[in-house]
Design a protein around this motif. Structure first.
Motif, PDB file in Angstrom:
ATOM      1  N   ASP A 189      31.545  41.996  45.417  1.00  0.00           N
ATOM      2  CA  ASP A 189      32.975  41.735  45.582  1.00  0.00           C
ATOM      3  C   ASP A 189      33.829  42.717  44.793  1.00  0.00           C
ATOM      4  O   ASP A 189      34.892  43.127  45.245  1.00  0.00           O
ATOM      5  N   SER A 190      33.378  43.093  43.595  1.00  0.00           N
ATOM      6  CA  SER A 190      34.149  44.024  42.764  1.00  0.00           C
ATOM      7  C   SER A 190      33.230  44.669  41.741  1.00  0.00           C
ATOM      8  O   SER A 190      32.110  44.208  41.502  1.00  0.00           O
ATOM      9  N   GLN A 431      38.491  49.926  46.592  1.00  0.00           N
ATOM     10  CA  GLN A 431      38.928  48.527  46.701  1.00  0.00           C
ATOM     11  C   GLN A 431      38.199  47.644  45.699  1.00  0.00           C
ATOM     12  O   GLN A 431      38.793  46.780  45.056  1.00  0.00           O
ATOM     13  N   GLU A 432      36.896  47.868  45.554  1.00  0.00           N
ATOM     14  CA  GLU A 432      36.104  47.048  44.625  1.00  0.00           C
ATOM     15  C   GLU A 432      36.502  47.296  43.174  1.00  0.00           C
ATOM     16  O   GLU A 432      36.562  46.359  42.367  1.00  0.00           O
ATOM     17  N   LYS A 435      39.858  45.583  42.595  1.00  0.00           N
ATOM     18  CA  LYS A 435      39.741  44.123  42.534  1.00  0.00           C
ATOM     19  C   LYS A 435      39.143  43.670  41.205  1.00  0.00           C
ATOM     20  O   LYS A 435      39.478  42.586  40.709  1.00  0.00           O
TER      21      LYS A 435
END
Length: 568
Positions: A189-190, A431-432, A435
């Motif tokens: 997710d991150s 993006q990861e 985030k």
């Protein structure tokens, strides 16, 4: 036996004994703190022995090992570093023999009652790698380290750390019939940087030092689905947000050469994902989403599964239109305003889905003595990102060339994207990182340096074929073909400071060498996700120079110089 002998010799000779200073008074001579923190480092007690023979003035006979440096040995005396005892007593250790079919192994369980941290160490068995689990109740921490990667998740609400520790301590052995197995799939997710790592439980920081640390989403599946996924098959994970909204998640197979149904659409069929990503991309989409008031509770940011029909639509559902990354840099004084500037740099990434040839643009603003830099990368209209001739319905398609641009100063440097660079992975990585981190720091970066070697102007035909995003950014700029050449940090610093560097020494005669004198025109930089999946560093910070190059001769005497140049 050899390891034990080495351990003994270290103590006998005091060869590994280090003396550290701390602010506290001397330790009590009758007891030692089991685990302590001095400054930012943590230490665990390994023995009590006479430290006076080392002539180090330690204030106790407590000997420690630094948790990030196995086999190291330290003792302490009064100093200026802050200190506190994290755990007075040694943790409770237990060994749990486990029998799985015809194989047996022993799981080690370590519970520190004072910090409420449970650590489980599971050796490699069957086709599973060695794993370490860390659970902590107060912060809801659940961590798995395996394969040199740390995966952080939320502790399940049903999991009680202290109760589990007591059960492990009392359990004599565990047979196949006595255990209940949970099968968990983790999707990344991150990615967490140094500042976020420092906020985590100390045991996690120690365990995950110098390895990647990612936050995951965990999904429970049955054994059949888990085994299918291990074999490389695609499974679908259902996630229902409301009674009316059904979401499913599907991931591409790992490797860039996943031809055939590289990604399987939960709504049916699939598509090839060859030469799009170097890893795995997961997409969550709505199975039964329809516009209107009946689906107000659906996640409208997700794509409709039935709309994902080709590579472009899949990437469209994977990448956000714009992401801003905040990066902390050194403060500097603006020579024009004479004011100290904000040390936060914001680099932007824009994904443009308005053209058939999708593009990604990364923009880094000017700061300190670095100029602005724009990087544009674009795909083939059929979704490919690398050079080649693509087959469309049995006929040759267009080749993909000149699909990368770096704008530095008033020049746009055009090249063909390197086959090892996957812009989709870069975008998803950005993006990861965003985030997982409000801001990243210099500790999260690996610096590299390069020059852009001018290979001459583009032809009129090449200029006409450039992507719309390149053309719009280069309207009033010079267009140059180029090749990127790596240089050292010393060479890069010399260029920024106005010095001439010499490159490419080629022997011409026994007394003559040809070189290239290089002078700086402009300097820019950008940051992209570190492609090394074994590193804890988030970014590669690339410093780029546009340069002027002049060939020259290196000789021993002036007489030889004229001859050297005439001969070459």
């Amino acid at each position: 036996m050899e390891l034990l002998l080495l351990f003994f010799l270290l103590y006998l000779k005091h060869a590994a004994m280090n003396v550290f200073h701390e602010t506290t008074a001397a330790f009590p001579t009758t007891s030692c703190c089991y685990e302590k923190q001095v400054g930012t480092e943590r230490y665990v007690l390994v023995s009590e022995e006479d430290t006076t023979t080392a002539h180090n003035d330690c204030n106790s006979n407590c000997v420690y090992e630094k948790k990030t440096a196995p086999s190291s040995r330290y003792c302490f005396k009064a100093g200026n570093d802050p200190f506190h005892c994290r755990a007075e007593q040694e943790p409770i250790r237990s060994m749990l023999p486990i029998i799985e079919g015809n194989e047996s192994f022993v799981q080690e369980n370590i519970f520190q009652n004072e910090t409420d941290v449970l650590v489980l160490k599971v050796p490699a068995h069957k086709d599973y790698t060695e794993s370490v689990f860390v659970f902590e109740q107060k912060t809801g921490t659940s961590l798995l380290k395996t394969g040199d990667v740390c995966q952080l998740a939320d502790l399940p609400t049903y999991f009680n750390v202290s109760a589990s520790a007591e059960r492990y301590e009392s359990q004599a052995t565990m047979n196949q019939s006595e255990k209940v197995t949970s099968f968990i799939l983790k999707t990344r997710d991150s990615r967490l940087g140094s500042r976020r790592r420092a906020e985590l439980v100390a045991d996690v920081q120690d365990l995950c030092n110098n390895v990647p640390l990612v936050k995951t989403k965990d999904f429970s599946v049955n054994e059949t689905e888990f085994e299918k996924f291990k074999k490389g098959e695609v499974i679908f994970i259902e996630r229902r947000s409301t009674r009316k909204c059904l979401m499913k998640e599907s991931c591409t197979k790992v490797e860039p050469n996943a031809c055939g149904y590289g990604w399987v659409n939960p709504a049916g069929k699939g598509l090839s994902f060859h030469e799009v990503s170097a890893g795995s991309i997961c997409v969550t989409c709505n199975m039964n989403f329809t516009k209107g008031p009946a689906n107000q509770d659906c996640d409208r940011t997700l794509c409709n599964c039935t709309e994902i029909k080709n590579k472009n639509s899949l990437v469209d559902c994977s990448i956000k239109s714009k992401v801003n990354s905040n990066i902390e840099i050194e403060r500097w004084n603006d020579t024009t305003t004479r004011q100290q500037q904000q040390p936060i740099l914001t680099q932007s990434m824009v994904y443009n889905r308005n053209y058939e040839r999708r593009s990604i643009t990364i923009s880094s603003p000017a700061h300190k003595d670095i100029g602005a830099l724009e990087v544009v990368m674009h795909a083939h209209k059929d979704g490919w990102w690398h050079n080649g001739i693509y087959n469309n319905n049995g006929e040759n398609g267009d080749s993909l060339e000149n699909n990368q641009m770096m704008k530095l100063g008033n020049t746009c440097f055009i090249s063909t994207l390197n086959a090892s660079v996957f812009p989709v992975d870069i975008a998803i990585g950005i993006q990861e990182i965003k985030k997982g981190n409000d801001v990243t720091t210099a500790d999260d970066e690996l610096d590299t340096h390069a020059i852009l070697r001018d290979l001459g102007p583009l032809t009129a035909e090449e200029e006409t074929g450039l992507h719309e995003d390149i053309q719009s950014r280069c309207l009033d700029s010079n267009l140059k073909n180029n090749v990127e050449i790596p240089i050292t940090k010393i060479q890069s610093d010399d260029l920024k400071n106005g010095k001439i560097i010499f490159m490419g020494s080629v022997p011409s005669r026994s007394y003559c060498q040809l070189q290239t004198a290089v002078a700086n025109n402009n300097t820019g930089c950008w940051r992209f996700p570190n492609p090394d999946n074994k590193s804890s560093i988030l970014w590669v910070h690339q410093i780029i120079h546009s340069v002027t190059e002049v060939p020259c001769c290196l000789t021993q005497t002036e007489i030889e110089f004229s001859t050297c140049c005439q001969d070459n």
